[in-house]
Design a protein around this motif. Structure first.
Motif, PDB file in Angstrom:
ATOM      1  N   TYR A   1       0.798  -1.226   0.000  1.00 22.15           N
ATOM      2  CA  TYR A   1       0.000   0.000   0.000  1.00 22.15           C
ATOM      3  C   TYR A   1       0.828   1.273   0.000  1.00 22.15           C
ATOM      4  N   ALA A   2       1.950   1.292   0.739  1.00 25.86           N
ATOM      5  CA  ALA A   2       2.705   2.544   0.848  1.00 25.86           C
ATOM      6  C   ALA A   2       4.152   2.267   1.218  1.00 25.86           C
ATOM      7  N   LEU A   3       5.022   3.152   0.783  1.00 25.86           N
ATOM      8  CA  LEU A   3       6.417   3.141   1.179  1.00 25.86           C
ATOM      9  C   LEU A   3       6.603   4.287   2.167  1.00 25.86           C
ATOM     10  N   LEU A   4       7.154   3.983   3.345  1.00 32.32           N
ATOM     11  CA  LEU A   4       7.276   4.963   4.417  1.00 32.32           C
ATOM     12  C   LEU A   4       8.729   5.102   4.843  1.00 32.32           C
ATOM     13  N   TRP A   5       9.093   6.287   5.304  1.00 27.56           N
ATOM     14  CA  TRP A   5      10.423   6.562   5.840  1.00 27.56           C
ATOM     15  C   TRP A   5      10.273   6.861   7.320  1.00 27.56           C
ATOM     16  N   HIS A   6      10.987   6.123   8.186  1.00 26.34           N
ATOM     17  CA  HIS A   6      10.903   6.357   9.627  1.00 26.34           C
ATOM     18  C   HIS A   6      12.238   5.994  10.261  1.00 26.34           C
ATOM     19  N   ASP A   7      12.766   6.903  11.085  1.00 30.61           N
ATOM     20  CA  ASP A   7      14.029   6.669  11.806  1.00 30.61           C
ATOM     21  C   ASP A   7      15.124   6.112  10.895  1.00 30.61           C
ATOM     22  N   ASP A   8      15.337   6.785   9.784  1.00 34.72           N
ATOM     23  CA  ASP A   8      16.399   6.430   8.833  1.00 34.72           C
ATOM     24  C   ASP A   8      16.225   5.051   8.198  1.00 34.72           C
ATOM     25  N   GLN A   9      15.006   4.580   8.108  1.00 34.81           N
ATOM     26  CA  GLN A   9      14.726   3.291   7.469  1.00 34.81           C
ATOM     27  C   GLN A   9      13.511   3.426   6.557  1.00 34.81           C
ATOM     28  N   TYR A  10      13.516   2.688   5.452  1.00 32.04           N
ATOM     29  CA  TYR A  10      12.332   2.587   4.608  1.00 32.04           C
ATOM     30  C   TYR A  10      11.519   1.372   5.033  1.00 32.04           C
ATOM     31  N   TYR A  11      10.195   1.542   5.030  1.00 28.02           N
ATOM     32  CA  TYR A  11       9.273   0.463   5.362  1.00 28.02           C
ATOM     33  C   TYR A  11       8.225   0.344   4.263  1.00 28.02           C
ATOM     34  N   LEU A  12       7.752  -0.868   4.050  1.00 26.12           N
ATOM     35  CA  LEU A  12       6.633  -1.113   3.160  1.00 26.12           C
ATOM     36  C   LEU A  12       5.435  -1.445   4.035  1.00 26.12           C
ATOM     37  N   ALA A  13       4.365  -0.674   3.897  1.00 22.42           N
ATOM     38  CA  ALA A  13       3.114  -0.955   4.615  1.00 22.42           C
ATOM     39  C   ALA A  13       2.228  -1.746   3.681  1.00 22.42           C
ATOM     40  N   GLY A  14       1.686  -2.843   4.178  1.00 26.33           N
ATOM     41  CA  GLY A  14       0.824  -3.668   3.350  1.00 26.33           C
ATOM     42  C   GLY A  14       0.101  -4.711   4.173  1.00 26.33           C
ATOM     43  N   ASN A  15      -0.744  -5.450   3.505  1.00 24.18           N
ATOM     44  CA  ASN A  15      -1.527  -6.489   4.167  1.00 24.18           C
ATOM     45  C   ASN A  15      -0.916  -7.853   3.920  1.00 24.18           C
ATOM     46  N   ASN A  16      -0.471  -8.491   5.009  1.00 25.95           N
ATOM     47  CA  ASN A  16      -0.025  -9.879   4.944  1.00 25.95           C
ATOM     48  C   ASN A  16      -1.287 -10.715   4.773  1.00 25.95           C
ATOM     49  N   GLU A  17      -1.285 -11.590   3.795  1.00 26.26           N
ATOM     50  CA  GLU A  17      -2.504 -12.354   3.488  1.00 26.26           C
ATOM     51  C   GLU A  17      -3.040 -13.149   4.668  1.00 26.26           C
ATOM     52  N   LYS A  18      -2.230 -13.382   5.708  1.00 28.31           N
ATOM     53  CA  LYS A  18      -2.662 -14.151   6.872  1.00 28.31           C
ATOM     54  C   LYS A  18      -3.505 -13.335   7.856  1.00 28.31           C
ATOM     55  N   TYR A  19      -3.511 -11.990   7.704  1.00 27.56           N
ATOM     56  CA  TYR A  19      -4.148 -11.140   8.705  1.00 27.56           C
ATOM     57  C   TYR A  19      -5.114 -10.145   8.076  1.00 27.56           C
ATOM     58  N   ASP A  20      -5.982  -9.593   8.908  1.00 23.58           N
ATOM     59  CA  ASP A  20      -6.925  -8.557   8.470  1.00 23.58           C
ATOM     60  C   ASP A  20      -6.475  -7.199   8.994  1.00 23.58           C
ATOM     61  N   SER A  21      -5.223  -6.849   8.725  1.00 20.88           N
ATOM     62  CA  SER A  21      -4.667  -5.580   9.198  1.00 20.88           C
ATOM     63  C   SER A  21      -3.522  -5.164   8.277  1.00 20.88           C
ATOM     64  N   VAL A  22      -2.965  -3.996   8.569  1.00 15.28           N
ATOM     65  CA  VAL A  22      -1.806  -3.506   7.824  1.00 15.28           C
ATOM     66  C   VAL A  22      -0.571  -3.760   8.681  1.00 15.28           C
ATOM     67  N   SER A  23       0.479  -4.266   8.065  1.00 14.59           N
ATOM     68  CA  SER A  23       1.751  -4.516   8.749  1.00 14.59           C
ATOM     69  C   SER A  23       2.849  -3.732   8.049  1.00 14.59           C
ATOM     70  N   ASN A  24       3.977  -3.570   8.737  1.00 12.40           N
ATOM     71  CA  ASN A  24       5.107  -2.831   8.192  1.00 12.40           C
ATOM     72  C   ASN A  24       6.316  -3.744   8.078  1.00 12.40           C
ATOM     73  N   TYR A  25       7.044  -3.618   6.970  1.00 12.58           N
ATOM     74  CA  TYR A  25       8.215  -4.450   6.710  1.00 12.58           C
ATOM     75  C   TYR A  25       9.377  -3.570   6.297  1.00 12.58           C
ATOM     76  N   ARG A  26      10.513  -3.735   6.973  1.00  8.41           N
ATOM     77  CA  ARG A  26      11.691  -2.961   6.605  1.00  8.41           C
ATOM     78  C   ARG A  26      12.209  -3.440   5.253  1.00  8.41           C
ATOM     79  N   ILE A  27      12.447  -2.489   4.374  1.00 11.55           N
ATOM     80  CA  ILE A  27      12.886  -2.813   3.016  1.00 11.55           C
ATOM     81  C   ILE A  27      14.222  -3.543   3.029  1.00 11.55           C
ATOM     82  N   ASP A  28      15.152  -3.129   3.897  1.00 16.81           N
ATOM     83  CA  ASP A  28      16.478  -3.758   3.903  1.00 16.81           C
ATOM     84  C   ASP A  28      16.450  -5.203   4.395  1.00 16.81           C
TER      85      ASP A  28
END
Length: 187
Positions: free
Chosen positions: A36-63
Motif C-alpha cells: 500500500y505505501a512506502l514509508l520513511w521512519h528513523d532512517d529506514q524505509y518500510y513497506l506498509a501492506g496487508n499480509n494475506e494471513k491477517y486482516d490488518s496492515v503490517s510494516n516491513y523494513r525494506i532492507d
C-alpha cells in the motif's frame, strides 16, 4: 480502489540473529502481501501492506526483504483492512504508528508537561484535541495504534507524560516501569 491492477508481492523477510558472536540475518520466512505505501521512519524505509494471513496492515523494513517477486495475484484493497476508503493516507497512518509497530487503534488520553507541546504536535499534528490540565500540563486526546512501540515512545518522556486512559495502556506502562525497576534492582 484507485489501483485496480495492483498485484501482491512475495519476498523472504529476514531478522538479525547472533551466530558465532556476530550479528547476521536468519534464513528468513516467505511472506505474501498486498503493498500500500512506502514509508520513511528513523532512517529506514518500510513497506506498509496487508499480509494475506491477517486482516490488518503490517510494516516491513525494506532492507530485510530479499528475493522480492511480483505475483499475478490481485492485491487486497486497503479498505478491507484499514479505516481508509479512497486512498491510503500515509501521513495519518504514520502519525498513528510508533516505531513502525502496528496495534489496535484506540483513543488515548495523555497528561503532558507543557514543555512537550512541540513534540506532541510534531507527532500527532496540529489538529489534535488539546486542553489545559493545570498551569504546568496539558491533556491530549488522540486515536493511535496501541502497541509496544507506543509504550517505548511514551517511556522516553519519563514522568513528563502520564497515560490517563485507556486503563490497558496505563497497565502496560506500569508493567514496563516495574520491569525496568527490577532489571536495575531498584527497590
Amino acid at each position: 480502489m484507485p489501483f485496480p491492477n495492483l498485484k501482491k508481492i512475495a519476498f523472504c523477510y529476514h531478522h538479525s540473529v547472533i551466530v558465532d558472536q556476530k550479528a547476521q540475518f536468519d534464513e528468513g520466512r516467505k511472506i505474501l502481501i498486498s503493498p500500500y505505501a512506502l514509508l520513511w521512519h528513523d532512517d529506514q524505509y518500510y513497506l506498509a501492506g496487508n499480509n494475506e494471513k491477517y486482516d490488518s496492515v503490517s510494516n516491513y523494513r525494506i532492507d530485510r526483504m530479499k528475493h522480492v517477486e511480483l505475483t499475478d495475484l490481485n492485491a487486497r484493497p486497503f479498505s478491507e483492512v484499514s479505516s481508509y476508503r479512497e486512498c491510503f493516507d500515509t501521513l495519518d497512518y504514520s502519525r498513528k504508528s510508533f516505531h513502525m509497530f502496528h496495534g489496535r487503534q484506540e483513543r488515548i488520553v495523555l497528561r503532558c508537561s507543557n514543555d512537550l507541546l512541540e513534540a506532541i504536535v510534531d507527532k500527532f499534528g496540529s489538529n489534535i484535541e488539546l486542553s489545559c490540565h493545570d498551569k504546568n500540563a496539558f491533556t491530549v486526546r488522540a486515536s493511535v495504534f496501541v502497541s509496544d512501540g507506543l509504550v517505548e515512545w511514551l517511556m522516553q518522556y519519563g514522568d513528563r507524560i502520564v497515560v490517563l486512559s485507556p486503563k490497558s495502556l496505563k497497565d502496560k506502562m506500569i508493567t514496563q516501569v516495574n520491569a525496568m525497576r527490577s532489571a536495575y534492582q531498584i527497590t
